[in-house]
Scaffold this motif. Structure first.
Motif, short mmCIF file in Angstrom:
data_model
loop_
_atom_site.label_atom_id
_atom_site.label_comp_id
_atom_site.label_asym_id
_atom_site.label_seq_id
_atom_site.Cartn_x
_atom_site.Cartn_y
_atom_site.Cartn_z
N MET A 116 18.50 2.87 2.88
CA MET A 116 16.93 2.81 2.93
C MET A 116 16.46 1.58 3.33
O MET A 116 16.65 0.77 2.59
N VAL A 117 15.78 1.54 4.37
CA VAL A 117 15.31 0.48 4.99
C VAL A 117 13.64 0.33 4.87
O VAL A 117 12.93 1.08 5.34
N GLU A 118 13.34 -0.52 3.60
CA GLU A 118 11.92 -0.26 3.13
C GLU A 118 11.35 -1.54 2.97
O GLU A 118 11.90 -2.24 2.08
N THR A 119 10.14 -2.05 3.60
CA THR A 119 9.74 -3.41 3.32
C THR A 119 8.38 -3.21 1.87
O THR A 119 8.15 -4.24 1.84
N ASN A 120 8.12 -1.96 2.09
CA ASN A 120 7.10 -1.75 0.84
C ASN A 120 7.50 -1.58 -0.39
O ASN A 120 7.92 -0.39 -0.70
N ALA A 121 7.61 -2.36 -1.33
CA ALA A 121 8.10 -2.52 -2.66
C ALA A 121 7.55 -1.27 -3.47
O ALA A 121 8.23 -0.87 -4.34
N ALA A 122 6.32 -0.83 -3.05
CA ALA A 122 5.54 -0.09 -3.83
C ALA A 122 6.20 1.42 -3.77
O ALA A 122 5.94 2.20 -4.50
N LEU A 123 6.91 1.57 -2.66
CA LEU A 123 7.32 2.76 -2.42
C LEU A 123 8.85 3.32 -2.95
O LEU A 123 9.23 4.37 -2.84
N VAL A 124 9.45 2.33 -2.94
CA VAL A 124 11.10 2.26 -3.71
C VAL A 124 11.24 3.06 -4.77
O VAL A 124 11.94 4.01 -4.83
N PRO A 125 10.05 3.11 -5.65
CA PRO A 125 10.30 4.01 -7.07
C PRO A 125 10.16 5.18 -6.64
O PRO A 125 10.86 6.28 -7.16
N HIS A 126 9.27 5.73 -5.57
CA HIS A 126 9.24 7.06 -5.12
C HIS A 126 10.46 7.55 -4.51
O HIS A 126 10.89 8.55 -4.71
N GLN A 127 10.90 6.72 -3.84
CA GLN A 127 12.27 6.87 -3.04
C GLN A 127 13.38 7.18 -4.10
O GLN A 127 14.17 8.16 -3.84
N PRO A 184 11.10 4.87 5.13
CA PRO A 184 11.44 6.36 4.45
C PRO A 184 10.18 6.81 3.81
O PRO A 184 10.35 7.89 3.04
N GLY A 185 9.23 6.04 3.56
CA GLY A 185 7.93 6.33 2.81
C GLY A 185 8.27 6.76 1.29
O GLY A 185 8.75 6.00 0.84
N ARG A 186 7.82 8.05 1.18
CA ARG A 186 8.14 8.26 -0.31
C ARG A 186 9.34 9.12 -0.59
O ARG A 186 9.86 9.70 -1.59
N GLY A 187 10.36 9.19 0.09
CA GLY A 187 11.86 9.59 0.38
C GLY A 187 11.62 11.05 0.51
O GLY A 187 12.80 11.99 0.41
N THR A 188 10.79 11.69 1.01
CA THR A 188 10.66 13.07 1.29
C THR A 188 11.56 13.56 2.26
O THR A 188 12.25 14.41 2.01
N LEU A 189 11.70 12.83 3.40
CA LEU A 189 12.41 13.14 4.44
C LEU A 189 13.96 13.31 3.89
O LEU A 189 14.61 14.13 4.26
N MET A 204 0.77 -1.22 -0.10
CA MET A 204 0.06 0.05 -0.10
C MET A 204 0.86 1.29 -0.12
O MET A 204 1.66 1.53 0.88
N PRO A 205 0.70 2.17 -1.12
CA PRO A 205 1.34 3.46 -0.89
C PRO A 205 0.54 4.27 -0.11
O PRO A 205 -0.14 5.23 -0.42
N ALA A 206 0.99 4.27 1.17
CA ALA A 206 0.13 4.98 2.27
C ALA A 206 0.25 6.23 2.50
O ALA A 206 -0.62 6.81 3.31
N ILE A 207 1.38 6.65 2.27
CA ILE A 207 1.59 8.03 2.84
C ILE A 207 1.13 9.17 1.64
O ILE A 207 1.29 9.07 0.53
N GLY A 208 0.83 10.32 2.38
CA GLY A 208 0.51 11.75 1.44
C GLY A 208 -1.04 12.03 1.52
O GLY A 208 -1.74 11.23 2.03
N ALA A 209 -1.24 13.18 0.75
CA ALA A 209 -2.62 13.46 0.74
C ALA A 209 -3.65 12.71 0.15
O ALA A 209 -4.63 12.60 0.76
#
Length: 370
Positions: A119-130, A92-97, A45-50
């Motif tokens: 970057m420690v990320e379990t959500n593969a859907a967020l890696v391209p954003h990062q 790291p979510g969407r990589g904003t920080l 789930m790409p959970a973060i953001g508006a």
């Protein structure tokens, strides 16, 4: 509480597992909802953001990430400005920080040249954003790790000091819950009701730990949570062996207390933890006292804080930073001011979110905690 407002693939999987093996603990249920390999929330789930399920501090204002970046640079200087530094971000979510961190620290001589970003990320859907967020900083080496264990093993393979940053990560650490009955803690679990729907139950056949300190003041019906922070153990060992520091910012309490803090959020609205397993974010309020005690139990480590986010960001100079940013961008001044006010609100994020630092005892107190 009983759920079942809509059926999800993970709900069906968990129901089948319970019918086969019996009720599971709350911690096991939450871990499955977040990290199931097929249907876990953080797996897809790409959970973060508006448009997501929740909005985090870096998404609210760029000032937040810029101050964290300058915090990293100052700690690096406290370390003696080593020529190699591992910078680890958990969740790291969407990589904003991390993008804000790198943008703010471009002015610090030698800092980017020293960096290796992990970057420690379990959500593969967020890696391209990062990766997109990091693309303007292609001279900085970046490595992705699918879990904290892989990251710890990667850090152990070199002797460079490291910094760790994590915003809204500790709240994902699952907790065992105990319900007090007749002065005894009974392990809480998740089973099925008479209609075959997920519901809370008590696992009376399980022995409770004998050292639950909160039991002395708890009353019958109270819920006691014991959060699992074992993910941090390998990093604590590395930190004790070499120069290192970690910064965690999350919502929770500075003191341990009896409370059921499990919450589910979907589309920025609270819901039942059973309503959409695998499609809602589940979290606990962080027991900072327990986390602090865990870190202090390791020889060679020191802890700064916790303290409210407003005090931490205030000491880092958020008002001055925001003023300069507003002057340089007058057309965005209103939005900048609103974002900073939200981060600092005394009855909101400013007090509900806490910052805590863990460091090698050889380092001085970390910035923002003086």
């Amino acid at each position: 509480m009983t759920g079942g407002s809509r059926t999800t693939p993970l709900a069906n999987k968990l129901k089948a597992q319970i019918r086969s093996d019996g009720p599971m603990t709350v911690a096991a249920f939450v871990s499955a909802c977040l990290s199931d390999p097929e249907h876990g929330y953080y797996r897809r789930m790409p959970a973060i953001g508006a448009g997501g399920d929740f909005v985090t501090a870096p998404e609210i204002s760029q000032v937040f990430g810029e101050l964290i970046g300058l915090w990293c640079a100052v700690v690096w200087q406290q370390m003696g400005a080593p020529s190699a530094l591992n910078l680890v971000e958990l969740g790291p979510g969407r990589g904003t920080l991390i993008a804000d961190v790198l943008r703010a620290t471009r002015i610090v001589p030698g800092f980017h040249n020293a960096l290796s970003v992990h970057m420690v990320e379990t959500n593969a859907a967020l890696v391209p954003h990062q990766k997109t967020a990091l693309s303007p900083y292609d001279t900085v080496r970046a490595t992705w790790h699918g879990n904290v264990g892989d990251a710890a093993r990667g850090l152990s393979q070199n002797s460079a000091p490291f910094l760790m940053i994590a915003n809204e990560f500790l709240d994902t650490c699952a907790a065992q819950q105990y319900i007090v009955e007749n002065g005894r803690p009974i392990l809480r679990g998740v089973g099925l009701d008479s209609n075959g729907e997920l519901t809370f139950t008590l696992l009376t056949q399980h022995e409770a730990p004998s050292d639950i300190a909160l039991l002395e003041t708890a009353r019958d019906g109270d819920c006691i949570e014991i959060q699992d922070f074992s993910f941090f153990a390998p990093f604590q060992s590395l930190m004790a062996e070499r120069l290192g520091a970690a910064l965690f910012i999350d919502y929770g309490s500075a003191r341990s207390h009896s409370a059921d803090t499990l919450q589910a959020v979907q589309n920025q609205q609270r819901c039942s933890p059973f309503s959409s397993p695998g499609e809602a974010d589940l979290s606990f309020q962080v027991d900072f006292a327990r986390f602090r005690a865990s870190a202090l139990s390791v020889p060679g480590l020191a802890v700064d804080g916790p303290q409210p986010q407003a005090g931490f960001l205030g000491q880092l100079g958020i008002v001055e930073r925001a003023s300069r940013l507003m002057s340089a961008n007058p057309d965005k001044a209103g939005a900048i001011e609103i974002g900073v006010q939200r981060l600092m609100a005394p009855v909101g994020m400013g007090s509900r979110f806490l910052a805590i630092g863990v460091r090698s005892a050889a380092l001085p107190p970390l910035p923002g905690f003086e």
